[in-house]
Enzyme design. Structure first.
Site, PDB file in Angstrom:
ATOM      1  N   GLU A  85       0.809  -1.217   0.000  1.00 36.59           N
ATOM      2  CA  GLU A  85       0.000   0.000   0.000  1.00 36.59           C
ATOM      3  C   GLU A  85       0.846   1.271   0.000  1.00 36.59           C
ATOM      4  O   GLU A  85       0.336   2.362  -0.250  1.00 36.59           O
ATOM      5  CB  GLU A  85      -0.924   0.012   1.223  1.00 36.59           C
ATOM      6  CG  GLU A  85      -2.018  -1.050   1.203  1.00 36.59           C
ATOM      7  CD  GLU A  85      -3.083  -0.792   0.152  1.00 36.59           C
ATOM      8  OE1 GLU A  85      -3.086   0.304  -0.444  1.00 36.59           O
ATOM      9  OE2 GLU A  85      -3.911  -1.692  -0.087  1.00 36.59           O
ATOM     10  N   GLU A 116       7.453 -22.118   7.699  1.00 36.89           N
ATOM     11  CA  GLU A 116       7.797 -21.238   8.824  1.00 36.89           C
ATOM     12  C   GLU A 116       8.861 -21.861   9.737  1.00 36.89           C
ATOM     13  O   GLU A 116       9.472 -21.157  10.550  1.00 36.89           O
ATOM     14  CB  GLU A 116       6.562 -20.894   9.645  1.00 36.89           C
ATOM     15  CG  GLU A 116       5.985 -22.039  10.460  1.00 36.89           C
ATOM     16  CD  GLU A 116       4.865 -21.552  11.372  1.00 36.89           C
ATOM     17  OE1 GLU A 116       4.974 -21.792  12.580  1.00 36.89           O
ATOM     18  OE2 GLU A 116       3.901 -20.931  10.878  1.00 36.89           O
TER      19      GLU A 116
END
Length: 303
Positions: A85, A116
Protein backbone atom coordinates in the site's frame (compact mmCIF):
# COMPACT_ATOMS: atom_id res chain seq x y z
CA UNK A 1 9.44 -31.58 17.61
CA UNK A 2 7.22 -31.10 20.66
CA UNK A 3 6.31 -27.52 21.40
CA UNK A 4 5.08 -26.31 24.78
CA UNK A 5 2.39 -23.81 23.86
CA UNK A 6 1.01 -23.56 27.38
CA UNK A 7 3.17 -20.55 28.26
CA UNK A 8 1.93 -18.49 25.30
CA UNK A 9 -0.84 -16.04 26.12
CA UNK A 10 -2.09 -16.23 22.55
CA UNK A 11 -2.63 -19.98 22.98
CA UNK A 12 -4.65 -19.72 26.19
CA UNK A 13 -8.37 -20.32 26.51
CA UNK A 14 -10.49 -17.22 26.81
CA UNK A 15 -13.11 -17.53 29.60
CA UNK A 16 -15.30 -14.95 27.86
CA UNK A 17 -15.84 -17.24 24.87
CA UNK A 18 -15.84 -20.74 26.36
CA UNK A 19 -19.55 -21.19 25.60
CA UNK A 20 -19.61 -19.13 22.43
CA UNK A 21 -20.97 -22.03 20.38
CA UNK A 22 -24.16 -21.97 22.47
CA UNK A 23 -24.90 -18.27 21.99
CA UNK A 24 -27.22 -16.59 19.53
CA UNK A 25 -25.55 -15.03 16.50
CA UNK A 26 -25.80 -11.51 17.89
CA UNK A 27 -24.52 -12.52 21.32
CA UNK A 28 -21.66 -14.42 19.70
CA UNK A 29 -20.66 -11.35 17.69
CA UNK A 30 -20.82 -9.14 20.79
CA UNK A 31 -18.29 -11.41 22.50
CA UNK A 32 -15.97 -11.02 19.52
CA UNK A 33 -16.50 -7.26 19.44
CA UNK A 34 -15.87 -6.91 23.18
CA UNK A 35 -12.58 -8.74 22.82
CA UNK A 36 -11.59 -6.63 19.81
CA UNK A 37 -12.05 -3.48 21.92
CA UNK A 38 -9.04 -4.55 23.97
CA UNK A 39 -6.68 -4.48 20.99
CA UNK A 40 -6.25 -0.71 20.67
CA UNK A 41 -5.44 -0.44 24.37
CA UNK A 42 -2.75 -3.10 24.01
CA UNK A 43 -1.21 -1.14 21.15
CA UNK A 44 -1.45 2.10 23.15
CA UNK A 45 0.73 0.54 25.84
CA UNK A 46 3.68 0.18 23.44
CA UNK A 47 3.52 3.54 21.63
CA UNK A 48 6.99 4.57 22.95
CA UNK A 49 8.54 1.45 21.39
CA UNK A 50 6.65 2.01 18.13
CA UNK A 51 7.99 5.56 18.04
CA UNK A 52 11.52 4.23 18.43
CA UNK A 53 11.07 1.99 15.39
CA UNK A 54 9.48 4.82 13.36
CA UNK A 55 12.51 7.03 14.05
CA UNK A 56 14.83 4.20 13.01
CA UNK A 57 12.91 3.72 9.77
CA UNK A 58 13.11 7.46 9.01
CA UNK A 59 16.86 7.40 9.58
CA UNK A 60 17.16 4.38 7.29
CA UNK A 61 15.16 6.09 4.53
CA UNK A 62 17.38 9.18 4.73
CA UNK A 63 20.44 6.95 4.34
CA UNK A 64 18.94 5.19 1.32
CA UNK A 65 17.88 2.14 3.33
CA UNK A 66 14.66 0.17 3.31
CA UNK A 67 12.01 -1.22 5.64
CA UNK A 68 11.69 -4.98 5.32
CA UNK A 69 8.91 -7.00 6.93
CA UNK A 70 9.40 -10.72 7.53
CA UNK A 71 6.75 -13.16 8.72
CA UNK A 72 4.85 -16.38 8.16
CA UNK A 73 1.18 -17.09 7.58
CA UNK A 74 -1.16 -14.28 8.63
CA UNK A 75 1.75 -12.23 9.96
CA UNK A 76 3.64 -12.47 6.68
CA UNK A 77 0.55 -11.54 4.68
CA UNK A 78 -0.06 -8.48 6.87
CA UNK A 79 3.49 -7.31 6.21
CA UNK A 80 3.03 -7.75 2.47
CA UNK A 81 -0.29 -5.90 2.60
CA UNK A 82 1.22 -2.93 4.41
CA UNK A 83 4.22 -2.80 2.10
CA UNK A 84 2.09 -3.01 -1.04
CA UNK A 85 0.00 0.00 0.00
CA UNK A 86 2.97 2.37 0.39
CA UNK A 87 3.69 3.15 -3.30
CA UNK A 88 0.15 4.19 -4.28
CA UNK A 89 -0.52 6.01 -1.00
CA UNK A 90 2.81 7.77 -0.52
CA UNK A 91 4.48 7.64 -3.94
CA UNK A 92 7.39 5.57 -2.65
CA UNK A 93 9.62 3.33 -4.79
CA UNK A 94 8.39 -0.25 -4.85
CA UNK A 95 11.59 -1.41 -3.17
CA UNK A 96 11.55 1.00 -0.20
CA UNK A 97 9.10 -1.08 1.86
CA UNK A 98 9.05 -4.82 1.17
CA UNK A 99 7.36 -7.84 2.71
CA UNK A 100 8.85 -11.32 2.89
CA UNK A 101 6.79 -14.40 3.74
CA UNK A 102 7.87 -17.94 4.60
CA UNK A 103 7.11 -20.09 1.57
CA UNK A 104 7.43 -17.24 -0.92
CA UNK A 105 4.78 -15.94 -3.29
CA UNK A 106 2.68 -19.11 -3.10
CA UNK A 107 2.22 -18.61 0.65
CA UNK A 108 0.45 -15.30 0.10
CA UNK A 109 -2.66 -17.16 -1.04
CA UNK A 110 -2.34 -20.55 0.61
CA UNK A 111 -0.45 -22.24 3.42
CA UNK A 112 2.94 -23.75 2.56
CA UNK A 113 3.61 -26.62 4.94
CA UNK A 114 6.66 -26.36 7.21
CA UNK A 115 7.90 -23.15 5.56
CA UNK A 116 7.80 -21.24 8.82
CA UNK A 117 10.08 -23.82 10.45
CA UNK A 118 12.93 -23.18 8.00
CA UNK A 119 15.31 -20.92 9.92
CA UNK A 120 17.95 -20.92 7.20
CA UNK A 121 15.47 -19.71 4.59
CA UNK A 122 14.73 -16.63 6.67
CA UNK A 123 18.36 -15.59 6.38
CA UNK A 124 18.58 -16.62 2.73
CA UNK A 125 15.57 -14.49 1.78
CA UNK A 126 17.40 -11.46 3.17
CA UNK A 127 20.53 -12.37 1.24
CA UNK A 128 18.44 -12.64 -1.92
CA UNK A 129 17.25 -9.02 -1.60
CA UNK A 130 20.73 -7.73 -0.67
CA UNK A 131 19.68 -6.77 2.85
CA UNK A 132 22.26 -4.48 4.46
CA UNK A 133 22.98 -2.73 7.74
CA UNK A 134 21.31 0.39 6.30
CA UNK A 135 17.95 -1.41 6.24
CA UNK A 136 15.47 -1.99 9.06
CA UNK A 137 13.98 -5.46 9.61
CA UNK A 138 10.66 -5.94 11.39
CA UNK A 139 10.00 -9.60 12.17
CA UNK A 140 6.30 -10.39 12.65
CA UNK A 141 4.88 -13.43 14.45
CA UNK A 142 2.13 -13.55 17.04
CA UNK A 143 3.81 -16.46 18.84
CA UNK A 144 7.25 -14.85 18.87
CA UNK A 145 8.98 -18.18 18.17
CA UNK A 146 8.76 -18.69 14.39
CA UNK A 147 12.12 -20.14 13.20
CA UNK A 148 11.92 -18.52 9.74
CA UNK A 149 11.65 -15.07 11.34
CA UNK A 150 14.29 -15.82 13.98
CA UNK A 151 16.72 -16.80 11.22
CA UNK A 152 16.12 -13.47 9.50
CA UNK A 153 16.50 -11.49 12.74
CA UNK A 154 19.78 -13.22 13.56
CA UNK A 155 21.14 -12.50 10.10
CA UNK A 156 20.12 -8.82 10.26
CA UNK A 157 21.60 -8.44 13.73
CA UNK A 158 24.85 -9.90 12.44
CA UNK A 159 25.06 -7.10 9.89
CA UNK A 160 24.44 -4.45 12.54
CA UNK A 161 21.03 -3.46 11.16
CA UNK A 162 18.15 -2.20 13.29
CA UNK A 163 15.78 -5.06 14.06
CA UNK A 164 12.34 -5.11 15.69
CA UNK A 165 10.09 -8.00 16.69
CA UNK A 166 6.31 -7.58 16.53
CA UNK A 167 4.79 -10.34 18.67
CA UNK A 168 1.90 -10.78 21.08
CA UNK A 169 3.62 -12.89 23.74
CA UNK A 170 5.89 -11.22 26.33
CA UNK A 171 9.49 -12.38 26.67
CA UNK A 172 9.33 -14.38 23.45
CA UNK A 173 12.42 -15.63 21.66
CA UNK A 174 11.97 -13.03 18.93
CA UNK A 175 11.54 -10.20 21.44
CA UNK A 176 14.80 -11.18 23.08
CA UNK A 177 16.69 -11.41 19.79
CA UNK A 178 15.50 -8.14 18.23
CA UNK A 179 16.96 -4.79 19.22
CA UNK A 180 13.46 -3.36 19.77
CA UNK A 181 10.51 -5.43 21.05
CA UNK A 182 6.98 -4.48 20.00
CA UNK A 183 4.67 -6.60 22.14
CA UNK A 184 1.00 -5.65 22.23
CA UNK A 185 -0.44 -8.19 24.67
CA UNK A 186 -4.01 -8.79 23.52
CA UNK A 187 -4.71 -11.89 25.60
CA UNK A 188 -6.26 -15.21 24.55
CA UNK A 189 -8.23 -15.32 21.33
CA UNK A 190 -12.00 -15.82 21.09
CA UNK A 191 -11.29 -19.02 19.19
CA UNK A 192 -8.35 -20.58 21.02
CA UNK A 193 -5.08 -20.13 19.15
CA UNK A 194 -6.64 -18.30 16.19
CA UNK A 195 -4.10 -15.49 16.16
CA UNK A 196 -5.46 -14.11 12.90
CA UNK A 197 -8.06 -12.44 15.15
CA UNK A 198 -6.95 -10.10 17.98
CA UNK A 199 -3.24 -10.67 17.44
CA UNK A 200 -3.62 -10.07 13.70
CA UNK A 201 -5.60 -6.90 14.34
CA UNK A 202 -2.93 -5.63 16.73
CA UNK A 203 -0.22 -6.36 14.17
CA UNK A 204 -2.15 -4.50 11.46
CA UNK A 205 -2.55 -1.46 13.72
CA UNK A 206 1.17 -1.40 14.54
CA UNK A 207 2.22 -1.83 10.91
CA UNK A 208 -0.09 1.03 9.93
CA UNK A 209 1.61 3.21 12.54
CA UNK A 210 5.12 2.26 11.44
CA UNK A 211 4.72 3.16 7.78
CA UNK A 212 2.33 6.06 8.24
CA UNK A 213 4.51 7.56 10.96
CA UNK A 214 7.65 7.14 8.88
CA UNK A 215 6.00 8.66 5.82
CA UNK A 216 4.75 11.67 7.79
CA UNK A 217 8.25 12.19 9.18
CA UNK A 218 9.61 11.89 5.62
CA UNK A 219 7.45 14.73 4.28
CA UNK A 220 4.90 12.54 2.54
CA UNK A 221 1.99 14.18 4.39
CA UNK A 222 1.06 17.89 4.57
CA UNK A 223 -1.39 18.60 7.37
CA UNK A 224 -3.24 15.31 7.16
CA UNK A 225 -3.25 15.13 3.37
CA UNK A 226 -1.45 12.37 1.40
CA UNK A 227 0.35 14.76 -0.90
CA UNK A 228 2.45 12.12 -2.68
CA UNK A 229 -0.51 9.96 -3.70
CA UNK A 230 -0.16 8.38 -7.15
CA UNK A 231 -3.06 9.00 -9.51
CA UNK A 232 -3.39 5.49 -10.90
CA UNK A 233 -7.17 5.57 -11.49
CA UNK A 234 -9.96 8.11 -11.98
CA UNK A 235 -10.82 8.21 -8.28
CA UNK A 236 -7.24 9.09 -7.39
CA UNK A 237 -7.06 11.72 -10.15
CA UNK A 238 -10.01 13.44 -8.48
CA UNK A 239 -8.46 12.91 -5.06
CA UNK A 240 -5.38 14.80 -6.22
CA UNK A 241 -7.57 17.72 -7.26
CA UNK A 242 -9.36 17.62 -3.91
CA UNK A 243 -6.06 17.50 -2.01
CA UNK A 244 -4.74 20.60 -3.79
CA UNK A 245 -8.04 22.40 -3.13
CA UNK A 246 -8.02 21.44 0.56
CA UNK A 247 -4.37 22.38 1.05
CA UNK A 248 -4.63 25.77 -0.63
CA UNK A 249 -8.32 26.79 -0.40
CA UNK A 250 -8.29 27.32 -4.16
CA UNK A 251 -11.11 26.43 -6.55
CA UNK A 252 -11.24 23.31 -8.69
CA UNK A 253 -10.17 25.07 -11.87
CA UNK A 254 -7.05 26.48 -10.22
CA UNK A 255 -6.15 23.10 -8.70
CA UNK A 256 -6.65 21.28 -12.01
CA UNK A 257 -4.56 23.84 -13.90
CA UNK A 258 -1.70 23.60 -11.40
CA UNK A 259 -1.72 19.81 -11.54
CA UNK A 260 -1.72 19.86 -15.32
CA UNK A 261 1.23 22.26 -15.34
CA UNK A 262 3.34 19.99 -13.12
CA UNK A 263 2.34 16.62 -14.65
CA UNK A 264 0.02 15.68 -11.79
CA UNK A 265 2.34 16.09 -8.81
CA UNK A 266 0.33 17.19 -5.78
CA UNK A 267 3.21 18.64 -3.79
CA UNK A 268 4.40 20.77 -6.68
CA UNK A 269 0.89 22.00 -7.39
CA UNK A 270 0.38 23.00 -3.74
CA UNK A 271 3.66 24.95 -3.61
CA UNK A 272 2.78 26.59 -6.93
CA UNK A 273 -0.57 27.82 -5.68
CA UNK A 274 0.48 28.86 -2.17
CA UNK A 275 3.82 30.32 -3.25
CA UNK A 276 2.67 32.00 -6.43
CA UNK A 277 5.31 30.06 -8.35
CA UNK A 278 5.55 28.29 -11.68
CA UNK A 279 6.07 24.55 -11.88
CA UNK A 280 9.86 24.68 -12.30
CA UNK A 281 10.28 27.06 -9.37
CA UNK A 282 8.11 24.90 -7.13
CA UNK A 283 9.94 21.72 -8.13
CA UNK A 284 13.28 23.34 -7.40
CA UNK A 285 12.22 24.46 -3.93
CA UNK A 286 10.83 21.04 -3.08
CA UNK A 287 14.04 19.37 -4.21
CA UNK A 288 16.05 21.79 -2.09
CA UNK A 289 14.02 20.85 0.98
CA UNK A 290 13.83 17.08 0.38
CA UNK A 291 10.14 17.23 -0.51
CA UNK A 292 8.92 18.99 2.64
CA UNK A 293 6.18 21.42 1.63
CA UNK A 294 6.31 23.64 4.71
CA UNK A 295 10.03 24.29 4.40
CA UNK A 296 9.65 25.01 0.69
CA UNK A 297 6.89 27.53 1.40
CA UNK A 298 8.92 29.23 4.13
CA UNK A 299 11.77 29.57 1.65
CA UNK A 300 9.36 31.09 -0.88
CA UNK A 301 8.16 33.59 1.72
CA UNK A 302 4.71 32.00 1.91
CA UNK A 303 2.97 30.74 5.06
Amino acid sequence: MNLDLSQMITEGRNPASQNIDELSTEAMLRVINDEDKKVALAVEAIVPQIAEVVDAICAAFKAGGRLIYCGAGTSGRLGILDASECPPTFGTPRSQVMGLIAGGHTAILQAVENAEDNREQGAQDLVDINFSRDDVLVGIAASGRTPYVIGALDYANGLGATTAALTCNPNSAMAQIARIALTPVVGPEVVTGSSRMKAGTAQKLVLNMLTTGAMIRSGKVYGNLMVDVEATNQKLVQRQVNIVMQATDCDEATASAALKACAGHCKTAIVMVLGGLNADEAKSLLAKHQGFIRQALYDAGAR
